[in-house]
Structures are given as C-alpha cells and as structure tokens.
Scaffold this motif. Structure first.
Motif, PDB file in Angstrom:
ATOM      1  N   GLU A   1     -12.786   4.583   7.102  1.00  0.00           N
ATOM      2  CA  GLU A   1     -12.628   6.011   6.848  1.00  0.00           C
ATOM      3  C   GLU A   1     -11.553   6.613   7.749  1.00  0.00           C
ATOM      4  O   GLU A   1     -10.857   7.559   7.377  1.00  0.00           O
ATOM      5  N   TYR A   2     -11.421   6.065   8.934  1.00  0.00           N
ATOM      6  CA  TYR A   2     -10.317   6.463   9.821  1.00  0.00           C
ATOM      7  C   TYR A   2      -8.980   6.134   9.159  1.00  0.00           C
ATOM      8  O   TYR A   2      -8.031   6.931   9.210  1.00  0.00           O
ATOM      9  N   PHE A   3      -8.898   4.954   8.503  1.00  0.00           N
ATOM     10  CA  PHE A   3      -7.688   4.596   7.757  1.00  0.00           C
ATOM     11  C   PHE A   3      -7.408   5.641   6.667  1.00  0.00           C
ATOM     12  O   PHE A   3      -6.269   6.078   6.482  1.00  0.00           O
TER      13      PHE A   3
ATOM     14  N   HIS B   1     -11.053  14.952  17.986  1.00  0.00           N
ATOM     15  CA  HIS B   1     -10.452  15.849  16.996  1.00  0.00           C
ATOM     16  C   HIS B   1     -11.195  15.856  15.656  1.00  0.00           C
ATOM     17  O   HIS B   1     -10.977  16.734  14.843  1.00  0.00           O
ATOM     18  N   PHE B   2     -12.059  14.862  15.446  1.00  0.00           N
ATOM     19  CA  PHE B   2     -12.828  14.775  14.202  1.00  0.00           C
ATOM     20  C   PHE B   2     -14.268  14.415  14.539  1.00  0.00           C
ATOM     21  O   PHE B   2     -14.536  13.731  15.528  1.00  0.00           O
ATOM     22  N   THR B   3     -15.185  14.873  13.715  1.00  0.00           N
ATOM     23  CA  THR B   3     -16.597  14.509  13.887  1.00  0.00           C
ATOM     24  C   THR B   3     -17.008  13.592  12.736  1.00  0.00           C
ATOM     25  O   THR B   3     -16.530  13.740  11.601  1.00  0.00           O
TER      26      THR B   3
ATOM     27  N   LYS C   1     -23.017  11.303   5.094  1.00  0.00           N
ATOM     28  CA  LYS C   1     -22.044  11.214   4.002  1.00  0.00           C
ATOM     29  C   LYS C   1     -20.893  10.262   4.318  1.00  0.00           C
ATOM     30  O   LYS C   1     -20.044  10.003   3.464  1.00  0.00           O
ATOM     31  N   LYS C   2     -20.857   9.782   5.557  1.00  0.00           N
ATOM     32  CA  LYS C   2     -19.894   8.775   5.994  1.00  0.00           C
ATOM     33  C   LYS C   2     -18.441   9.211   5.778  1.00  0.00           C
ATOM     34  O   LYS C   2     -17.696   8.610   5.010  1.00  0.00           O
ATOM     35  N   PHE C   3     -18.058  10.269   6.473  1.00  0.00           N
ATOM     36  CA  PHE C   3     -16.653  10.668   6.478  1.00  0.00           C
ATOM     37  C   PHE C   3     -16.355  11.433   7.760  1.00  0.00           C
ATOM     38  O   PHE C   3     -17.261  11.958   8.420  1.00  0.00           O
ATOM     39  N   TRP C   4     -15.053  11.457   8.115  1.00  0.00           N
ATOM     40  CA  TRP C   4     -14.602  12.179   9.294  1.00  0.00           C
ATOM     41  C   TRP C   4     -14.233  13.613   8.904  1.00  0.00           C
ATOM     42  O   TRP C   4     -13.466  13.819   7.967  1.00  0.00           O
ATOM     43  N   LYS C   5     -14.746  14.579   9.658  1.00  0.00           N
ATOM     44  CA  LYS C   5     -14.482  15.987   9.395  1.00  0.00           C
ATOM     45  C   LYS C   5     -13.744  16.586  10.595  1.00  0.00           C
ATOM     46  O   LYS C   5     -14.143  16.388  11.742  1.00  0.00           O
TER      47      LYS C   5
END
Length: 264
Positions: A4-6, A26-28, A33-37
């Motif tokens: 997900e970082y990719f 910078h992201f949580t 839901k398995k994603f970076w916000k």
C-alpha cells in the motif's frame, strides 16, 4: 502495509519524498480497511522496520533498500538503479554501494596471501565467514584454497587430504567463535570416529554442567493456576518423550516469559 505504501507513492507525488520508516509521520495506517491516510496534523511518530539478519538473504537486502530509497513504487522499482533493473535486491544494494561486495573480500585475501602465513590466512578466512556478508563462500574458497594450503603441500601430496586439513583448521577457528563449519556450504569435513566421539562428549558435558540453584527447584511453587496448567502440559510431554511445539500467547504481563524460562 508495504504494498500500500507502493500504491501511495505511485499516486501521490508528495509521498515520494519519504522513506518507508518515515511514512508514519505523514500518513496513518487504517488497519481495518488497509490503506494509508494522510495525517491532518504532522506528528512525531516512530516508524521501524522488522529486523532481518544477513543470513536470511533477500529479505535482509530488501530492508536495506527500504532504509535508503525514498518513494519506492514497487519491488521492481527497488531493484532498479540508474535505469537498470537487477535480478536481486542484493545486486541492487551492491551497485548502490550499500553493502560490501564479495570482490572486496576476495581482494583482501589476495593481498593478505602476499605477506601472511597460510595458517593466518585460514584464520582470516574463518573471520570473514563469521563477520562479513559474503554471498558466495564456495567461490571464495575455490579462489584461495591453494594459498591457504601452501604449508600442507610441503608435507603431503594428496589433494583430498590437504583439503581436509584446511577444512579442519578453519573448523577449529569457527568453533572458537561459536560457529559450525557445516552451516556455510563448504566441502564436507570428514571427522574421524575419535573426533565424532569427542564432539558428542563435549556437547553432553556442556548439557550436564548447566547449573541450577535451590531457588530454581522451588520456583514452581510461585506459578499461578493458568501458568501451572501450561507447565504441567509441557512437563508431561518432556517426561514421556513426546514431541510437541507449544505456543504461549496472552496479553503483556501475564507471565509468558516467566513460564517459558521455567519450562525450558
């Protein structure tokens, strides 16, 4: 989390300035839901990568790349340097100068052979095996066997016996460093019956000499009810010589380490 970082790095140009371990600042991570916000407010958030030993191979070199490459967009991207994609993370790390290449180790032994005695070369070879990240020990062995065996050639003309003499001396140095030559992929060392018996006796003696005090014997009295259930189950398998792997799980502070230490 990594893939997900990719994805974020591909779709968000701003994210490409961050190393993977700095990403949590910078992201949580949305676990469900398995994603970076993106964070609304930047904060100091300590990120870390799971430790990896050089012995595990590609996972170790992937970790090195993630600690040096910003905004990686894929595994292929991590293996790419100056427009060329390499087959392994190790190769990519080498061309970037992030790890010591085998050539430097080869050059070290070649240079040392010009002024060091063969016995010292064998000790150096063992030191390299233990403390350096050599990817091809067998090739290093092939390149320097003659130099390491020069003294043995003066008294023996049997190449097989000479190879065993070199292996035995290197094995001696490895043992002194707590290592076993059988774990490095070198030609097999043929132990004599006397050597096998000596090794077995040494291991048996070490086990029998493991000390314990009176307090160790009384520690079972301090186990709580749940710990006692686990202890008795493990002890039953030990006494009846039944093979079994046990996984002790539970929240922090419930005495897992305490129970494990005692059961061992």
């Amino acid at each position: 989390m990594l893939t997900e970082y990719f994805n974020v790095s591909r779709s968000n140009p701003t994210a490409r300035q961050y190393l993977y371990r700095k990403f949590p600042e910078h992201f949580t991570w949305n676990k469900s839901k398995k994603f970076w916000k993106p964070r609304k407010v930047k904060r100091i958030q300590i990120g870390r990568l799971v430790y990896s030993n050089p012995a595990v191979g590609e996972r170790y070199y992937l970790r090195i790349k993630l600690n040096h490459v910003r905004g990686a967009t894929s595994y292929e991207n991590l293996r790419t340097w100056q427009g060329a994609m390499y087959a392994t993370f190790r190769q990519a790390c080498e061309v970037m100068g992030l790890v010591e290449s085998d050539k430097s180790l080869d050059d070290c032994l070649t240079e040392s052979a010009q002024f060091r005695m063969p016995c010292l070369l064998r000790r150096l070879f063992a030191t390299i095996m233990v403390f350096c990240e050599c990817t091809n020990i067998q090739r290093l062995w092939d390149n320097h066997l003659n130099a390491m065996s020069e003294d043995f050639h003066r008294t023996c003309d049997n190449s097989s016996r000479i190879e065993q003499m070199v292996l035995r001396d290197i094995s001696y140095h490895l043992t002194s460093m707590g290592k076993d030559i059988r774990h490095y992929g070198l030609p097999e060392l043929h132990l004599t019956e006397e050597e096998r018996s000596r090794d077995h006796y040494r291991e048996l003696t070490e086990e029998q000499n493991l000390g314990f005090g009176e307090d160790h014997l009384k520690i079972v009295e301090t186990l709580n009810a749940e710990q006692m259930v686990g202890y008795e189950e493990i002890l039953d398998h030990v006494l009846k010589n039944k093979g079994q792997v046990f996984f002790v799980d539970g929240p922090g502070g419930t005495g897992k380490t305490y129970l494990e230490s005692f059961a061992c």
